[in-house]
Design a protein around this motif. Structure first.
Motif, PDB file in Angstrom:
ATOM      1  N   ALA A  10      51.168 106.809  87.058  1.00  0.00           N
ATOM      2  CA  ALA A  10      50.240 106.836  85.928  1.00  0.00           C
ATOM      3  C   ALA A  10      50.961 106.502  84.620  1.00  0.00           C
ATOM      4  N   TYR A  11      52.205 106.954  84.497  1.00  0.00           N
ATOM      5  CA  TYR A  11      52.960 106.738  83.262  1.00  0.00           C
ATOM      6  C   TYR A  11      54.392 106.334  83.581  1.00  0.00           C
ATOM      7  N   TYR A  12      54.936 105.465  82.718  1.00  0.00           N
ATOM      8  CA  TYR A  12      56.300 104.982  82.867  1.00  0.00           C
ATOM      9  C   TYR A  12      57.070 105.231  81.576  1.00  0.00           C
ATOM     10  N   SER A  13      58.360 105.510  81.697  1.00  0.00           N
ATOM     11  CA  SER A  13      59.217 105.660  80.524  1.00  0.00           C
ATOM     12  C   SER A  13      59.587 104.278  79.996  1.00  0.00           C
ATOM     13  N   ILE A  14      60.141 104.230  78.802  1.00  0.00           N
ATOM     14  CA  ILE A  14      60.528 102.946  78.227  1.00  0.00           C
ATOM     15  C   ILE A  14      61.618 102.293  79.074  1.00  0.00           C
ATOM     16  N   GLY A  15      62.510 103.091  79.660  1.00  0.00           N
ATOM     17  CA  GLY A  15      63.557 102.554  80.527  1.00  0.00           C
ATOM     18  C   GLY A  15      62.980 101.897  81.770  1.00  0.00           C
ATOM     19  N   GLU A  16      61.983 102.533  82.349  1.00  0.00           N
ATOM     20  CA  GLU A  16      61.335 101.961  83.532  1.00  0.00           C
ATOM     21  C   GLU A  16      60.614 100.666  83.179  1.00  0.00           C
ATOM     22  N   VAL A  17      59.970 100.633  82.018  1.00  0.00           N
ATOM     23  CA  VAL A  17      59.279  99.418  81.577  1.00  0.00           C
ATOM     24  C   VAL A  17      60.300  98.304  81.345  1.00  0.00           C
ATOM     25  N   CYS A  18      61.453  98.652  80.810  1.00  0.00           N
ATOM     26  CA  CYS A  18      62.509  97.654  80.613  1.00  0.00           C
ATOM     27  C   CYS A  18      62.952  97.084  81.958  1.00  0.00           C
ATOM     28  N   ASP A  19      63.107  97.939  82.954  1.00  0.00           N
ATOM     29  CA  ASP A  19      63.487  97.472  84.295  1.00  0.00           C
ATOM     30  C   ASP A  19      62.426  96.550  84.875  1.00  0.00           C
ATOM     31  N   ILE A  20      61.165  96.899  84.700  1.00  0.00           N
ATOM     32  CA  ILE A  20      60.064  96.111  85.254  1.00  0.00           C
ATOM     33  C   ILE A  20      59.927  94.760  84.556  1.00  0.00           C
ATOM     34  N   THR A  21      60.065  94.759  83.239  1.00  0.00           N
ATOM     35  CA  THR A  21      59.800  93.543  82.461  1.00  0.00           C
ATOM     36  C   THR A  21      61.040  92.711  82.152  1.00  0.00           C
ATOM     37  N   GLY A  22      62.216  93.285  82.320  1.00  0.00           N
ATOM     38  CA  GLY A  22      63.439  92.557  81.991  1.00  0.00           C
ATOM     39  C   GLY A  22      63.701  92.471  80.495  1.00  0.00           C
ATOM     40  N   LEU A  23      63.125  93.385  79.729  1.00  0.00           N
ATOM     41  CA  LEU A  23      63.302  93.405  78.279  1.00  0.00           C
ATOM     42  C   LEU A  23      64.170  94.586  77.870  1.00  0.00           C
ATOM     43  N   LYS A  24      64.728  94.518  76.688  1.00  0.00           N
ATOM     44  CA  LYS A  24      65.521  95.617  76.134  1.00  0.00           C
ATOM     45  C   LYS A  24      64.597  96.571  75.377  1.00  0.00           C
ATOM     46  N   PRO A  25      64.975  97.863  75.285  1.00  0.00           N
ATOM     47  CA  PRO A  25      64.131  98.832  74.569  1.00  0.00           C
ATOM     48  C   PRO A  25      63.836  98.447  73.123  1.00  0.00           C
ATOM     49  N   HIS A  26      64.828  97.888  72.428  1.00  0.00           N
ATOM     50  CA  HIS A  26      64.582  97.532  71.022  1.00  0.00           C
ATOM     51  C   HIS A  26      63.535  96.426  70.900  1.00  0.00           C
ATOM     52  N   VAL A  27      63.446  95.556  71.908  1.00  0.00           N
ATOM     53  CA  VAL A  27      62.431  94.493  71.887  1.00  0.00           C
ATOM     54  C   VAL A  27      61.045  95.116  72.040  1.00  0.00           C
ATOM     55  N   LEU A  28      60.912  96.057  72.971  1.00  0.00           N
ATOM     56  CA  LEU A  28      59.620  96.730  73.150  1.00  0.00           C
ATOM     57  C   LEU A  28      59.208  97.478  71.889  1.00  0.00           C
ATOM     58  N   ARG A  29      60.141  98.171  71.282  1.00  0.00           N
ATOM     59  CA  ARG A  29      59.810  98.919  70.056  1.00  0.00           C
ATOM     60  C   ARG A  29      59.395  97.961  68.934  1.00  0.00           C
ATOM     61  N   TYR A  30      60.088  96.826  68.824  1.00  0.00           N
ATOM     62  CA  TYR A  30      59.728  95.838  67.805  1.00  0.00           C
ATOM     63  C   TYR A  30      58.336  95.283  68.074  1.00  0.00           C
ATOM     64  N   TRP A  31      58.061  94.944  69.318  1.00  0.00           N
ATOM     65  CA  TRP A  31      56.749  94.392  69.659  1.00  0.00           C
ATOM     66  C   TRP A  31      55.642  95.389  69.348  1.00  0.00           C
ATOM     67  N   GLU A  32      55.908  96.671  69.516  1.00  0.00           N
ATOM     68  CA  GLU A  32      54.896  97.680  69.167  1.00  0.00           C
ATOM     69  C   GLU A  32      54.519  97.576  67.695  1.00  0.00           C
ATOM     70  N   SER A  33      55.493  97.265  66.852  1.00  0.00           N
ATOM     71  CA  SER A  33      55.214  97.163  65.419  1.00  0.00           C
ATOM     72  C   SER A  33      54.505  95.852  65.066  1.00  0.00           C
ATOM     73  N   GLN A  34      54.582  94.860  65.951  1.00  0.00           N
ATOM     74  CA  GLN A  34      54.024  93.554  65.662  1.00  0.00           C
ATOM     75  C   GLN A  34      52.676  93.287  66.324  1.00  0.00           C
ATOM     76  N   PHE A  35      52.385  93.984  67.425  1.00  0.00           N
ATOM     77  CA  PHE A  35      51.167  93.726  68.186  1.00  0.00           C
ATOM     78  C   PHE A  35      50.327  94.993  68.293  1.00  0.00           C
ATOM     79  N   GLU A  36      49.169  94.952  67.657  1.00  0.00           N
ATOM     80  CA  GLU A  36      48.267  96.104  67.626  1.00  0.00           C
ATOM     81  C   GLU A  36      47.851  96.556  69.022  1.00  0.00           C
ATOM     82  N   VAL A  37      47.694  95.611  69.948  1.00  0.00           N
ATOM     83  CA  VAL A  37      47.230  95.954  71.294  1.00  0.00           C
ATOM     84  C   VAL A  37      48.306  96.667  72.107  1.00  0.00           C
ATOM     85  N   LEU A  38      49.537  96.648  71.629  1.00  0.00           N
ATOM     86  CA  LEU A  38      50.632  97.309  72.336  1.00  0.00           C
ATOM     87  C   LEU A  38      50.980  98.602  71.608  1.00  0.00           C
TER      88      LEU A  38
END
Length: 121
Positions: A10-38
């Motif tokens: 039901a829920y994934y940590s940021i580390g798990e999402v990084c493993d799934i997507t191949g992205l770094k945590p700082h990229v995900l955090r940045y995208w959160e600030s740039q994309f309202e849907v995320l």
């Protein structure tokens, strides 16, 4: 319906999402600030918790930026257009096609082998 690879929990940590997507945590955090849907929720400890739907949006953003070569602003506008046209859910699924998941699985298996390889020391 979400793909079974992503829908296991039901829920994934940021580390798990990084493993799934191949992205770094700082990229995900940045995208959160740039994309309202995320906008993943946070648990009681203040950690980000991603739902399968959030991971699909991350993969869609990744596809727009890395594969379709949109700029951040262009990708943001495209997501707004998709949302207004009611296409966002459909487009989230498009990025989960079998070829994409197959490539992701191969990359993750390679990483797993690399990390579990016995030391040569």
């Amino acid at each position: 319906m979400s793909d079974p690879i992503i829908a296991k929990k039901a829920y994934y940590s940021i580390g798990e999402v990084c493993d799934i997507t191949g992205l770094k945590p700082h990229v995900l955090r940045y995208w959160e600030s740039q994309f309202e849907v995320l906008s993943p929720n946070k648990n009681r400890a203040g950690n980000r918790v991603y739902r399968p739907k959030d991971i699909e949006v991350v993969l869609l953003v990744k596809n727009l930026l890395y594969e379709e070569k949109y700029t951040i602003e262009g990708a943001r506008q495209r997501l707004i257009e998709m949302r207004q046209a009611g296409e966002l859910a459909e487009e989230r699924q498009v990025v989960l096609d079998p070829e994409f998941l197959s490539i992701m699985k191969e990359e993750l298996q390679g990483l797993k082998e690399l990390l579990t390889r016995p030391d040569a020391t």
